[in-house]
Scaffold this motif. Structure first.
Motif, PDB file in Angstrom:
ATOM      1  N   UNK A 111       0.826  -1.206   0.000  1.00 12.91           N
ATOM      2  CA  UNK A 111       0.000   0.000   0.000  1.00 12.91           C
ATOM      3  C   UNK A 111       0.863   1.260   0.000  1.00 12.91           C
ATOM      4  N   UNK A 112       1.941   1.240   0.776  1.00 17.99           N
ATOM      5  CA  UNK A 112       2.861   2.383   0.790  1.00 17.99           C
ATOM      6  C   UNK A 112       3.503   2.584  -0.584  1.00 17.99           C
ATOM      7  N   UNK A 113       3.854   1.488  -1.236  1.00 17.25           N
ATOM      8  CA  UNK A 113       4.528   1.576  -2.532  1.00 17.25           C
ATOM      9  C   UNK A 113       3.569   2.032  -3.623  1.00 17.25           C
ATOM     10  N   UNK A 114       2.382   1.457  -3.646  1.00 24.31           N
ATOM     11  CA  UNK A 114       1.422   1.768  -4.707  1.00 24.31           C
ATOM     12  C   UNK A 114       0.910   3.202  -4.594  1.00 24.31           C
ATOM     13  N   UNK A 115       0.688   3.666  -3.368  1.00 28.62           N
ATOM     14  CA  UNK A 115       0.190   5.030  -3.195  1.00 28.62           C
ATOM     15  C   UNK A 115       1.280   6.083  -3.365  1.00 28.62           C
ATOM     16  N   UNK A 116       2.534   5.642  -3.410  1.00 29.46           N
ATOM     17  CA  UNK A 116       3.641   6.578  -3.599  1.00 29.46           C
ATOM     18  C   UNK A 116       4.153   7.186  -2.316  1.00 29.46           C
ATOM     19  N   UNK A 117       3.590   6.784  -1.185  1.00 25.56           N
ATOM     20  CA  UNK A 117       4.050   7.302   0.096  1.00 25.56           C
ATOM     21  C   UNK A 117       5.513   6.919   0.316  1.00 25.56           C
ATOM     22  N   UNK A 118       5.838   5.698  -0.018  1.00 29.68           N
ATOM     23  CA  UNK A 118       7.210   5.196   0.148  1.00 29.68           C
ATOM     24  C   UNK A 118       7.470   4.204  -0.973  1.00 29.68           C
ATOM     25  N   UNK A 119       7.962   4.684  -2.097  1.00 28.43           N
ATOM     26  CA  UNK A 119       8.109   3.852  -3.293  1.00 28.43           C
ATOM     27  C   UNK A 119       8.977   2.617  -3.062  1.00 28.43           C
ATOM     28  N   UNK A 120       9.979   2.696  -2.219  1.00 31.79           N
ATOM     29  CA  UNK A 120      10.862   1.568  -1.960  1.00 31.79           C
ATOM     30  C   UNK A 120      10.406   0.687  -0.817  1.00 31.79           C
ATOM     31  N   UNK A 121       9.234   0.923  -0.266  1.00 30.70           N
ATOM     32  CA  UNK A 121       8.743   0.128   0.846  1.00 30.70           C
ATOM     33  C   UNK A 121       9.297   0.635   2.167  1.00 30.70           C
ATOM     34  N   UNK A 122       9.295  -0.203   3.190  1.00 28.86           N
ATOM     35  CA  UNK A 122       9.729   0.202   4.530  1.00 28.86           C
ATOM     36  C   UNK A 122      11.195   0.610   4.565  1.00 28.86           C
ATOM     37  N   UNK A 123      12.048  -0.216   3.989  1.00 33.41           N
ATOM     38  CA  UNK A 123      13.483   0.038   4.123  1.00 33.41           C
ATOM     39  C   UNK A 123      14.179   0.228   2.778  1.00 33.41           C
ATOM     40  N   UNK A 124      13.434   0.172   1.699  1.00 34.58           N
ATOM     41  CA  UNK A 124      14.050   0.270   0.382  1.00 34.58           C
ATOM     42  C   UNK A 124      14.378   1.692  -0.018  1.00 34.58           C
ATOM     43  N   UNK A 125      15.211   1.784  -1.039  1.00 36.52           N
ATOM     44  CA  UNK A 125      15.575   3.097  -1.580  1.00 36.52           C
ATOM     45  C   UNK A 125      14.386   3.690  -2.322  1.00 36.52           C
ATOM     46  N   UNK A 144      12.028  -3.838  -9.814  1.00 36.51           N
ATOM     47  CA  UNK A 144      12.108  -4.043  -8.366  1.00 36.51           C
ATOM     48  C   UNK A 144      10.787  -3.688  -7.687  1.00 36.51           C
ATOM     49  N   UNK A 145      10.148  -2.649  -8.173  1.00 35.11           N
ATOM     50  CA  UNK A 145       8.856  -2.234  -7.635  1.00 35.11           C
ATOM     51  C   UNK A 145       7.833  -3.360  -7.773  1.00 35.11           C
ATOM     52  N   UNK A 146       7.688  -3.887  -8.994  1.00 37.68           N
ATOM     53  CA  UNK A 146       6.693  -4.930  -9.239  1.00 37.68           C
ATOM     54  C   UNK A 146       7.080  -6.258  -8.607  1.00 37.68           C
ATOM     55  N   UNK A 147       8.374  -6.537  -8.515  1.00 37.42           N
ATOM     56  CA  UNK A 147       8.815  -7.759  -7.825  1.00 37.42           C
ATOM     57  C   UNK A 147       8.437  -7.683  -6.348  1.00 37.42           C
ATOM     58  N   UNK A 148       8.642  -6.526  -5.732  1.00 39.61           N
ATOM     59  CA  UNK A 148       8.251  -6.338  -4.336  1.00 39.61           C
ATOM     60  C   UNK A 148       6.756  -6.493  -4.132  1.00 39.61           C
ATOM     61  N   UNK A 149       5.989  -5.906  -5.031  1.00 40.99           N
ATOM     62  CA  UNK A 149       4.524  -6.036  -4.957  1.00 40.99           C
ATOM     63  C   UNK A 149       4.121  -7.506  -5.067  1.00 40.99           C
ATOM     64  N   UNK A 150       4.706  -8.207  -6.022  1.00 41.68           N
ATOM     65  CA  UNK A 150       4.364  -9.616  -6.242  1.00 41.68           C
ATOM     66  C   UNK A 150       4.732 -10.499  -5.068  1.00 41.68           C
ATOM     67  N   UNK A 151       5.927 -10.334  -4.536  1.00 40.90           N
ATOM     68  CA  UNK A 151       6.375 -11.171  -3.415  1.00 40.90           C
ATOM     69  C   UNK A 151       5.529 -10.899  -2.173  1.00 40.90           C
ATOM     70  N   UNK A 152       5.264  -9.635  -1.886  1.00 39.43           N
ATOM     71  CA  UNK A 152       4.440  -9.309  -0.716  1.00 39.43           C
ATOM     72  C   UNK A 152       3.025  -9.856  -0.856  1.00 39.43           C
ATOM     73  N   UNK A 153       2.470  -9.749  -2.051  1.00 40.77           N
ATOM     74  CA  UNK A 153       1.125 -10.288  -2.294  1.00 40.77           C
ATOM     75  C   UNK A 153       1.113 -11.801  -2.144  1.00 40.77           C
ATOM     76  N   UNK A 154       2.165 -12.447  -2.635  1.00 40.70           N
ATOM     77  CA  UNK A 154       2.295 -13.905  -2.539  1.00 40.70           C
ATOM     78  C   UNK A 154       2.289 -14.347  -1.070  1.00 40.70           C
ATOM     79  N   UNK A 155       3.058 -13.685  -0.214  1.00 40.53           N
ATOM     80  CA  UNK A 155       3.092 -14.062   1.196  1.00 40.53           C
ATOM     81  C   UNK A 155       1.784 -13.735   1.905  1.00 40.53           C
ATOM     82  N   UNK A 156       1.136 -12.653   1.518  1.00 44.11           N
ATOM     83  CA  UNK A 156      -0.159 -12.333   2.108  1.00 44.11           C
ATOM     84  C   UNK A 156      -1.190 -13.398   1.731  1.00 44.11           C
ATOM     85  N   UNK A 157      -1.170 -13.829   0.478  1.00 47.41           N
ATOM     86  CA  UNK A 157      -2.084 -14.890   0.043  1.00 47.41           C
ATOM     87  C   UNK A 157      -1.809 -16.182   0.821  1.00 47.41           C
ATOM     88  N   UNK A 158      -0.541 -16.492   1.047  1.00 48.65           N
ATOM     89  CA  UNK A 158      -0.197 -17.671   1.839  1.00 48.65           C
ATOM     90  C   UNK A 158      -0.716 -17.565   3.254  1.00 48.65           C
TER      91      UNK A 158
END
Length: 166
Positions: free
Chosen positions: A103-117, A124-138
């Motif tokens: 949510x932070x990345x998609x809304x532009x609040x923090x494009x790199x996520x919590x600790x990313x650049x 990298x943006x879409x890979x992060x979105x995909x991996x986070x979504x994958x773990x949430x689905x799990x």
């Protein structure tokens, strides 16, 4: 919840866990250019870490499948519920913050996520979105399977002398 729905949660969690196992087996045999990410660990630590993840997930897949198999009905409830609860907690701890990061990345609040650049690439943006979504689905699938098994097995749990009368 009908028994049929409980099985769907279990089979969904089983599929998620098997995909996780297969993907990490592939990562062990084909690690890529720099799997350690320039961290202080070496390749041996990377392999050990992945073997631990593979083992935990394979055991989790067997446990989830056991919740819907008739042959496993004789197993004590705690024997299946303990790893289900542990796995659910691990995936919730990984999946929910990941979705907040999405949510932070998609809304532009923090494009790199919590600790990313802040200047990450589109890949990298879409890979992060995909991996986070994958773990949430799990997390959703395993929590659903755990709750379903807990509800289904509650009525069939053996009574102890300290249980109140039904």
């Amino acid at each position: 919840m009908p028994a049929r729905r409980g099985r769907r949660w279990a089979y969904g969690a089983f599929a998620w866990l098997i995909f996780f196992v297969v993907s990490h087996v592939i990562l062990v045999f084909f690690p890529g250019d720099d799997p350690t990410g320039d961290g202080p660990w070496d390749m041996r630590a990377y392999v050990i870490f992945n073997v631990v993840l593979i083992s935990m997930s394979a055991i989790g897949a067997a446990v989830v499948l056991a919740t819907v198999r008739p042959r496993a009905r004789h197993l004590p409830r705690w024997l299946l519920l303990t790893p289900l609860l542990s796995g659910s907690m691990l995936l919730v701890v990984r999946g929910v913050p990941g979705m907040v990061e999405n949510l932070l990345m998609v809304t532009g609040v923090r494009r790199g996520g919590f600790a990313g650049a802040a200047d990450i690439s589109t890949g990298e943006f879409w890979a992060g979105i995909g991996i986070n979504t994958y773990f949430f689905a799990g997390a959703v699938l395993l929590v659903g399977a755990t709750v379903s098994y807990g509800c289904r097995s509650a009525g069939s749990a053996p009574r102890t002398s300290t249980d109140p009368p039904r």
